[in-house]
Design a protein around this motif. Structure first.
Motif, PDB file in Angstrom:
ATOM      1  N   LYS A  28       0.810  -1.209   0.000  1.00 26.61           N
ATOM      2  CA  LYS A  28       0.000   0.000   0.000  1.00 26.61           C
ATOM      3  C   LYS A  28       0.848   1.267   0.000  1.00 26.61           C
ATOM      4  O   LYS A  28       0.486   2.264  -0.616  1.00 26.61           O
ATOM      5  N   GLU A  29       1.956   1.244   0.712  1.00 26.92           N
ATOM      6  CA  GLU A  29       2.759   2.451   0.899  1.00 26.92           C
ATOM      7  C   GLU A  29       4.237   2.090   0.860  1.00 26.92           C
ATOM      8  O   GLU A  29       4.643   1.037   1.351  1.00 26.92           O
ATOM      9  N   HIS A  40       2.850  -1.551   4.444  1.00 32.62           N
ATOM     10  CA  HIS A  40       3.785  -0.429   4.374  1.00 32.62           C
ATOM     11  C   HIS A  40       5.200  -0.977   4.235  1.00 32.62           C
ATOM     12  O   HIS A  40       5.728  -1.610   5.147  1.00 32.62           O
ATOM     13  N   THR A  51      -2.921   0.132  -7.443  1.00 35.85           N
ATOM     14  CA  THR A  51      -2.627   1.529  -7.133  1.00 35.85           C
ATOM     15  C   THR A  51      -1.901   1.587  -5.792  1.00 35.85           C
ATOM     16  O   THR A  51      -2.429   1.150  -4.768  1.00 35.85           O
ATOM     17  N   GLU A 108      -0.768   3.496  -2.673  1.00 39.34           N
ATOM     18  CA  GLU A 108      -1.369   4.651  -2.018  1.00 39.34           C
ATOM     19  C   GLU A 108      -0.380   5.815  -1.863  1.00 39.34           C
ATOM     20  O   GLU A 108      -0.750   6.979  -2.057  1.00 39.34           O
ATOM     21  N   LYS A 109       0.872   5.512  -1.511  1.00 38.18           N
ATOM     22  CA  LYS A 109       1.817   6.592  -1.249  1.00 38.18           C
ATOM     23  C   LYS A 109       3.247   6.116  -1.467  1.00 38.18           C
ATOM     24  O   LYS A 109       3.622   5.036  -1.030  1.00 38.18           O
ATOM     25  N   ASP A 141      -1.289   7.038  -5.755  1.00 37.40           N
ATOM     26  CA  ASP A 141      -2.160   8.099  -5.251  1.00 37.40           C
ATOM     27  C   ASP A 141      -1.362   9.350  -4.918  1.00 37.40           C
ATOM     28  O   ASP A 141      -1.714  10.460  -5.331  1.00 37.40           O
ATOM     29  N   GLN A 142      -0.268   9.197  -4.178  1.00 36.66           N
ATOM     30  CA  GLN A 142       0.509  10.351  -3.722  1.00 36.66           C
ATOM     31  C   GLN A 142       1.998  10.058  -3.857  1.00 36.66           C
ATOM     32  O   GLN A 142       2.475   9.029  -3.392  1.00 36.66           O
TER      33      GLN A 142
END
Length: 312
Positions: free
Chosen positions: A53-54, A90, A126, A128-129, A148-149
């Protein structure tokens, strides 16, 4: 004397033969000192991650994030592997700069420019960060992914994005920044990089590019509004579509570009020539055309020429 010369020639030929034999058998290798001499050897290691996710980066390893068939991390290192940590999706990659010096046919810090960590994510994923911290000294490359970011806070690492979608406005700094086929609501670049942006879209909010001594090159992009500033560099823009306004200023450099003939242009130079849609002015001056146009360009340089030609 002749006998000594003959012996020297024989030894020289023998040395050349042994050198060629050593090269053919991978004999040219660099070594580093750490409580003794060691040969620099590249090793690989792979990690499989259930979810991603990150991503947080703080490493001297070059980082590649790209599309793949599965979520996987592959590390190639000359000496020490970076630390890989995962927690609830993460991923954190950290390492310290290698200060041991190598000798032989590669100089500098062993592995600093060759260690690479490749992160693959499946198509349709996708992230996230993605954050590159200030101590991320390895270069960063994103290819064919959606994030996303994205935030990059380092002034040394090169940043390369190719076919990347960023869902939120992104902030970048780096040694050199190259973007191709990138889309995001807006683009924010700061620091001292050379900047190259091609075939990209930033059409939701205003964008800003600031560099102390770098050049700025923009080709075939779309911006809602854009402000560009460089202290000691040239600005080049070709075939870009600007919805609202474009501002470009440099203290010591030239500004060259193309724009639709109906674009409003306000150009001024303190020490240089103006050439705006065929209008010429020598040695300094101010020129304005189409002041009521919906799209306005404001161009300014203290020491340089400004040239704008029609793109249609």
């Amino acid at each position: 004397m002749r006998k000594t010369i003959r012996i020297g020639v024989v030894l020289l030929v023998l040395g050349l033969i042994l050198t060629m034999f050593g090269i053919a058998n991978n004999g040219i290798q660099s070594i580093y000192w750490e409580q003794g001499f060691h040969i620099v050897r590249h090793r690989s290691r792979s990690y499989h991650v259930s979810q991603l996710k990150e991503i947080t980066l703080d490493t001297s390893s070059n980082i590649i994030i790209k599309q793949g068939t599965s979520t996987k991390i592959t590390v190639t290192a000359a000496r020490t592997f970076p630390k890989i940590k995962t927690s609830h999706g993460h991923l954190t990659i950290t390492s310290t700069a290698d200060d041991s010096h190598s000798v032989g046919f590669m100089f500098g810090n062993a592995g600093q420019y060759t260690d690479t960590t490749t992160i693959t994510v499946p198509k349709g994923t996708t992230v996230e960060k993605v954050t590159a911290e200030s101590d991320q000294t390895g270069n960063l490359s994103l290819q064919n992914v959606t994030v996303d970011q994205l935030n990059v806070f380092n002034d040394d690492a090169d940043v390369n994005l190719n076919n990347v979608k960023i869902n939120q406005s992104m902030a970048l700094s780096g040694g050199n920044i190259r973007l191709s086929r990138v889309s995001a609501p807006s683009l924010q670049i700061a620091g001292d990089p050379d900047v190259s942006v091609t075939n990209s879209h930033f059409t939701t909010a205003a964008s800003k590019i600031t560099t102390d001594e770098g050049d700025i090159h923009l080709t075939n992009n779309r911006f809602k509004a854009l402000r560009m500033t460089t202290s000691d560099g040239d600005i080049l823009f070709n075939n870009n579509r600007i919805t609202d306004s474009l501002s470009a200023s440099t203290s010591d450099g030239d500004i060259r570009g193309t724009a639709p003939r109906t674009t409003g242009i306000h150009a001024n130079t303190s020490d240089g020539d103006l050439n705006i849609f065929g209008h010429h002015a020598n040695d300094n001056g101010v020129y304005q055309v189409n002041p009521s146009a919906a799209s306005q360009y404001r161009l300014s340089t203290n020491d340089g020429d400004i040239t704008v030609t029609s793109s249609n």
